[in-house]
Design a protein around this motif. Structure first.
Motif, short mmCIF file in Angstrom:
data_model
loop_
_atom_site.label_atom_id
_atom_site.label_comp_id
_atom_site.label_asym_id
_atom_site.label_seq_id
_atom_site.Cartn_x
_atom_site.Cartn_y
_atom_site.Cartn_z
N VAL A 127 0.83 -1.22 0.00
CA VAL A 127 0.00 0.00 0.00
C VAL A 127 0.85 1.26 0.00
CG1 VAL A 127 -1.97 -1.12 1.10
CG2 VAL A 127 -0.20 -0.09 2.52
N GLN A 128 2.15 1.10 -0.34
CA GLN A 128 3.06 2.24 -0.49
C GLN A 128 3.16 3.08 0.79
OE1 GLN A 128 4.88 2.63 -3.49
NE2 GLN A 128 3.97 0.59 -3.69
N MET A 129 3.42 2.41 1.88
CA MET A 129 3.59 3.10 3.15
C MET A 129 5.04 3.02 3.60
SD MET A 129 0.18 1.99 5.34
CE MET A 129 0.52 3.14 6.67
N GLN B 288 4.06 12.41 7.96
CA GLN B 288 2.65 12.69 7.69
C GLN B 288 2.47 14.10 7.13
OE1 GLN B 288 0.08 12.93 11.18
NE2 GLN B 288 -1.57 11.86 10.09
N ALA B 289 3.25 15.03 7.68
CA ALA B 289 3.17 16.40 7.17
C ALA B 289 3.62 16.49 5.72
CB ALA B 289 4.02 17.32 8.05
N ALA B 290 4.49 15.58 5.32
CA ALA B 290 4.98 15.54 3.93
C ALA B 290 4.09 14.68 3.05
CB ALA B 290 6.41 15.01 3.91
N GLY B 291 2.97 14.20 3.60
CA GLY B 291 2.03 13.42 2.81
C GLY B 291 2.35 11.94 2.73
N GLN B 292 3.15 11.47 3.65
CA GLN B 292 3.53 10.06 3.61
C GLN B 292 3.03 9.34 4.86
OE1 GLN B 292 7.79 9.25 3.41
NE2 GLN B 292 7.32 7.88 1.70
N ARG C 22 -5.03 9.54 15.78
CA ARG C 22 -4.86 10.63 14.83
C ARG C 22 -4.42 10.15 13.45
NH1 ARG C 22 -2.15 13.31 19.29
NH2 ARG C 22 -0.14 12.96 18.27
N GLY C 23 -4.10 8.88 13.35
CA GLY C 23 -3.64 8.36 12.07
C GLY C 23 -2.19 8.68 11.77
N THR C 24 -1.44 9.08 12.80
CA THR C 24 -0.02 9.36 12.61
C THR C 24 0.70 8.09 12.17
OG1 THR C 24 -0.13 11.04 14.35
CG2 THR C 24 2.06 10.28 13.69
N VAL C 25 0.32 6.97 12.77
CA VAL C 25 0.88 5.68 12.38
C VAL C 25 -0.27 4.69 12.23
CG1 VAL C 25 3.09 6.05 13.56
CG2 VAL C 25 1.21 4.88 14.76
#
Length: 441
Positions: free
Chosen positions: A82-84, A110-114, A140-143
């Motif tokens: 899933v390109q993570m 996450q701030a960089a869209g990844q 928060r979906g950070t990880v």
């Protein structure tokens, strides 16, 4: 330890090593989820992981299963599918500082869209407070958290963390799965296993469903550069016997004692003896087993065979006297006696009902006629008045009412028509008929 959270940490899983010097397990590490062995119920197109990959979106999950079943490989390949961004830590070697750095790096990504998949091996080894530290970053979906554990998550992980993650159960590899790994090892190395067919089957059985252990054993065989194939006896001499997977304070402990108890209750002496052997040969404390047998004798046999309790207590005494290994035969005897005895849980159910009734009725006084008149005042108050001394009656039975006046007679103990309890039931039925006759007179 190696800094797994540096800015140049791998964004994707490392490729499988093609080096002939790499460990065999690394050379056979799957490159896509479809190559995971033995877990089609999870990674197949209709499995939960297969569906998540098809949708391109993962939820946090806990991978629960025995050692060597592919937990790490699944996490690594999930990130690639899933390109993570993939980050792996081990609860054995990591602390709070490592976690803080991992979360900080994930926030920057996450701030960089990844997106970041954080794989935590042996997650049950983190304490409760450390587990709580995952919650805000998961929410928060950070990880996306993928935890791996060999322990039952219901006991090993916080309820709050479990409520935010899906628990996926991996199966131990069966003989066909291990045979497939053996064939792949032969293909990769270009060499047949130096074993005859019987020895090959023995090697598979010795792995106990652990693929990593199995491949390490194969690698040991290859490294020996044997001149001729081994038969089972020669294989046994060549390889050290693997110790049974059994943690005396964890799942193996509770699973096997549960299996032993249910086999005893089901009157299967062969299965009961098997699970008893599994426990004792793996190092279980014999006194723990004896305590469970003593309890079983009262809970599941009771008065259907009163000798069961005597046999179990005698086994305990014999073991104390003889020790191991001689005393273990007495445990076997008690186990077989319990398995083959007639069964009744009437005493157990009677205790449960009687205890509940005692809590509900509080401090009701017994009827006056069965109270002891120890003083003149008590005698004048009616204590003992009208008491019928059963031994003075013709049949040694007066049929008197012994219940508090405010309470109807109860039926707590209901003996079954099996074993010695059949005789108990006949006596009780006779007494009940006599009471009914006396009440109707």
């Amino acid at each position: 330890m190696t800094d797994l959270f540096a800015d140049d940490a791998p964004m994707h899983p490392q490729p499988v090593s093609d080096s002939a010097d790499a460990p065999l397990a690394d050379r056979l590490r799957p490159e896509q989820l479809s190559q995971i062995v033995g877990q089609d119920h999870l990674v197949g197109s209709s499995g939960p992981i297969g569906r998540m990959v098809a949708a391109g979106r993962l939820t946090s999950m806990i991978l629960w299963g025995p050692p060597g079943t592919g937990k790490t490989s699944i996490a690594r390949l999930l990130a690639a599918a899933v390109q993570m961004r993939f980050v792996a830590i081990s609860a054995v070697f990591s602390g709070v500082a490592d976690l803080k750095k991992a979360f900080a790096d994930a926030e920057r990504a996450q701030a960089a869209g990844q997106r970041t998949l954080l794989f935590v091996d042996e997650i049950h080894r983190f304490n409760r407070a450390q587990q709580d530290g995952f919650l805000p970053f998961v929410e928060r979906g950070t990880v996306t958290l993928v935890g791996a554990t060999t322990e039952n998550p219901s006991f090993a992980l916080n309820a709050a963390l479990l409520s935010r993650a899906q628990v996926l159960i991996l199966k131990r590899l069966d003989d066909a799965d291990l045979a497939h790994l053996a064939t792949r090892a032969e293909q990769v190395t270009g060499r047949p296993l130096p074993l005859d067919q019987d020895a090959r089957a023995a090697l598979i059985a010795s792995a106990d469903g652990d693929g990593r252990f199995f491949l390490n054993q194969i690698e040991t065989l290859y490294a020996a550069d044997l001149d001729a194939p081994l038969d089972p006896a020669a294989l046994g001499r060549f390889l050290q016997r693997r110790v049974a997977v059994y943690d005396k304070d964890r799942d193996g402990h509770y699973n096997l004692i549960s299996a032993l108890t249910k086999s005893l209750r089901g009157s299967d002496p062969q299965a009961s003896l098997y699970y008893l052997a599994r426990m004792l040969t793996a190092g279980e404390e014999p006194l723990f087993v004896l305590r469970r047998l003593v309890r079983f004798a009262s809970e599941d046999i009771g008065l259907a065979d009163p000798q069961a309790l005597v046999q179990c207590l005698a086994a305990r005494q014999a073991y104390d006297f003889l020790g191991s290994p001689e005393g273990e035969l007495a445990i076997v005897q008690a186990c077989l006696y319990c398995a083959t005895a007639p069964k009744s849980n009437a005493a157990y159910m009677a205790q449960s009902h009687a205890w509940r009734s005692a809590r509900q009725t509080g401090s009701l006084a017994p009827p006056a006629h069965i109270l002891n008149a120890a003083t003149r005042l008590m005698k004048e108050a009616g204590y003992g008045a009208g008491y019928a001394y059963d031994h003075d009656t013709a049949d040694g039975f007066s049929g008197a009412d012994y219940w508090p006046q405010e309470m109807e007679p109860q039926q707590f103990y209901r003996p079954v028509a099996r074993g010695f309890e059949r005789q108990v039931k006949e006596r009780m039925d006779w007494w009940n008929r006599r009471r009914s006759t006396a009440e109707g007179a």
